[in-house]
Write an enzyme that holds these catalytic residues in place. Structure first.
Site, mmCIF file in Angstrom:
data_model
loop_
_atom_site.group_PDB
_atom_site.id
_atom_site.type_symbol
_atom_site.label_atom_id
_atom_site.label_comp_id
_atom_site.label_asym_id
_atom_site.label_seq_id
_atom_site.Cartn_x
_atom_site.Cartn_y
_atom_site.Cartn_z
ATOM 1 N N ILE A 24 -20.148 17.401 13.014
ATOM 2 C CA ILE A 24 -21.081 17.496 11.887
ATOM 3 C C ILE A 24 -20.593 16.755 10.648
ATOM 4 O O ILE A 24 -21.343 15.998 10.016
ATOM 5 C CB ILE A 24 -21.333 18.990 11.548
ATOM 6 C CG1 ILE A 24 -22.113 19.651 12.693
ATOM 7 C CG2 ILE A 24 -22.070 19.141 10.220
ATOM 8 C CD1 ILE A 24 -22.283 21.139 12.520
ATOM 9 N N ASP A 25 -19.333 16.952 10.294
ATOM 10 C CA ASP A 25 -18.832 16.478 9.009
ATOM 11 C C ASP A 25 -18.982 14.978 8.767
ATOM 12 O O ASP A 25 -19.281 14.567 7.643
ATOM 13 C CB ASP A 25 -17.372 16.884 8.840
ATOM 14 C CG ASP A 25 -17.206 18.397 8.804
ATOM 15 O OD1 ASP A 25 -18.238 19.086 8.793
ATOM 16 O OD2 ASP A 25 -16.063 18.874 8.809
ATOM 17 N N HIS A 81 -17.790 23.564 14.415
ATOM 18 C CA HIS A 81 -18.593 23.396 13.210
ATOM 19 C C HIS A 81 -18.195 22.165 12.410
ATOM 20 O O HIS A 81 -18.937 21.730 11.536
ATOM 21 C CB HIS A 81 -18.476 24.639 12.321
ATOM 22 C CG HIS A 81 -19.313 24.558 11.083
ATOM 23 N ND1 HIS A 81 -20.669 24.398 11.127
ATOM 24 C CD2 HIS A 81 -18.974 24.563 9.774
ATOM 25 C CE1 HIS A 81 -21.143 24.331 9.891
ATOM 26 N NE2 HIS A 81 -20.126 24.431 9.052
ATOM 27 N N CYS A 82 -17.046 21.567 12.704
ATOM 28 C CA CYS A 82 -16.543 20.490 11.844
ATOM 29 C C CYS A 82 -16.713 19.094 12.421
ATOM 30 O O CYS A 82 -17.426 18.270 11.858
ATOM 31 C CB CYS A 82 -15.059 20.724 11.540
ATOM 32 S SG CYS A 82 -14.756 22.153 10.480
ATOM 33 N N ILE A 83 -16.064 18.819 13.539
ATOM 34 C CA ILE A 83 -15.939 17.444 14.015
ATOM 35 C C ILE A 83 -17.286 16.787 14.338
ATOM 36 O O ILE A 83 -17.493 15.625 14.001
ATOM 37 C CB ILE A 83 -14.985 17.374 15.232
ATOM 38 C CG1 ILE A 83 -13.678 18.107 14.941
ATOM 39 C CG2 ILE A 83 -14.704 15.925 15.607
ATOM 40 C CD1 ILE A 83 -12.897 17.552 13.770
#
Length: 437
Positions: A277-278, A273-275
């Site tokens: 998208i962020d 969910h992080c790398i």
């Protein structure tokens, strides 16, 4: 008389406070367990009725969180609910909701906004609200602050607002919620003091910063640093492959330098969910200031191209054996985004499966952590995990190693695969039927 910030600090420090966790997923559940374990009363709030029912029955729906730990939490006072009116009972509200991208790769803030709007009628003086969802700098001030103050509550005096980004790493046995330092930014000095009181009981080290914006930017920098370096090594992989060099050997050798180098390893793309998208949260926000974040966007392009690169290697391997992808049976090993977890968010393995299927291939998968392909917002296959055996492996024209779970029998896979496309560098010695991707 309205409760002052010193009074709520006292309630938090004495563990008299009721902690409300809003969003009971990969971030919210570990946080709930931590607060419960140290003696707080915890209320879990989620719109998903099935999650609420499972938790109240003492069952977990996340692989690395045991049902025994959920049952123990229930026995010591934890309760889950979908009734947002219960917000009024809570002294602290910690928001752990998704912040995905929309189809235009722009921030989708609907979960944060809708959750805040759902909380709003039940907010009262003497509460602290903490947002943990990864987002662009300014979200807490621009989206949460005005909504919280609509009812007449003044942030910093009546109610307290902080941003403290989550730092969970599912499947990593070296860290847990307690041992990962917690960055906190408050809207005001009083907000920060209350935020510290909220987290310092549960986390070994609290790291205060000057504002919610600084805390929001901190989380983005952490993940952009990783995304850019993975993009760099993925690009190096393509160059090294063309030159006949094993990039994994090169990274291992470079990692022996005791200073100035951090090893990052290539793969089939970015997941979680992080790398993936962020970085786009910052590129989107930067445009508001007339800035174009070329470096960040370029790394995103490189990383997003990796599933196609892996499938290209598959195509080459089949061609060398006088086969086309169309009609070939292809087994993808590992469909979660990282090893040893069941989390499939943004998994590049799924994109590999879709690319193979779009070319006429017959796709199957094997993953010891994902027994049945789950229903996802954008992807769905009516498939269940294949059991790995010598006989079953031999029935596939090609096997693609996408996620390197420790529970795979790599020697079995090596011996009985007709064609093995390795995107994780598990097989270092050259063999005719193994292609490095």
């Amino acid at each position: 008389m309205l409760e002052t910030h010193s009074a709520i600090q006292k309630r938090l420090k004495s563990k008299e406070a009721l902690i409300g966790i809003v969003g009971l997923g990969y971030v919210g559940l570990p946080l709930m367990l931590r607060y419960n374990a140290i003696g707080y009363r915890v209320l879990g709030i989620d719109i998903d009725e099935s999650k609420v029912a499972k938790l109240n029955a003492g069952k977990s729906y996340i692989e690395h969180i045991s049902s025994a730990s959920i049952a123990q939490a229930c026995n010591s006072g934890f309760e889950a609910t979908s009734d947002f009116a219960r917000v009024a009972d809570c002294d602290a509200l910690i928001l752990c909701v998704p912040t995905p991208l929309n189809k235009y790769r722009e921030p989708d803030m609907s979960f944060v906004i809708d959750t805040t709007d759902a909380l709003k009628p039940y907010l009262r003086a003497g509460q602290v609200v903490s947002l943990e969802s990864t987002t662009y700098p300014g979200t807490t001030e621009e989206e949460l602050l005005p909504r919280i103050e609509e009812s007449g509550l003044q942030v910093g005096q009546d109610i307290f607002l902080v941003y403290s980004p989550e730092r969970e790493d599912p499947g990593n046995p070296d860290f847990e919620t307690r041992t990962i330092p917690k960055v906190i930014g408050g809207h005001t000095k009083a907000c920060l003091e209350v935020g510290i009181a909220l987290y310092e009981q549960a986390i070994d080290r609290v790291v205060p910063v000057s504002s919610t914006k600084a805390a929001e930017m901190t989380k983005l920098l952490e993940n952009i640093h990783r995304a850019v370096n993975i993009g760099l090594v993925n690009e190096m992989k393509v160059v090294a492959d063309r030159m006949g060099i094993d990039i994994f050997e090169v990274v291992d050798a470079a990692a022996t330098k005791p200073f100035g180098f951090t090893p990052y390893y290539p793969g089939p793309g970015l997941g979680g969910h992080c790398i993936p998208i962020d970085p786009f949260y910052l590129t989107w926000k930067a445009r508001e200031y007339g800035l174009h974040t070329r470096f960040i966007e370029l790394s995103g392009e490189v990383n997003r191209a990796m599933p196609e690169y892996v499938v290209g290697k598959l195509v080459d391997g089949l061609n060398e054996r006088s086969k086309s992808v169309k009609g070939s049976r292809v087994l993808v090993l590992g469909i979660s985004y990282k090893k040893n977890v069941d989390d499939m968010r943004e998994s590049p393995s799924v994109e590999i499966m879709e690319l193979v299927e779009s070319m006429g291939g017959i796709v199957a998968y094997s993953d010891p952590h994902v027994e049945t392909f789950p229903k996802m917002r954008q992807h769905h296959f009516e498939l269940s995990s294949e059991k790995l055996s010598a006989e079953n492996l031999a029935t596939f024209d090609a096997v693609v190693l996408a996620t390197d779970h420790e529970r795979f029998d790599y020697e079995l896979i090596r011996q009985h695969s007709n064609l093995l496309v390795d995107s994780r560098g598990k097989y270092r010695l050259p063999e005719d039927h193994i292609i490095k991707a």
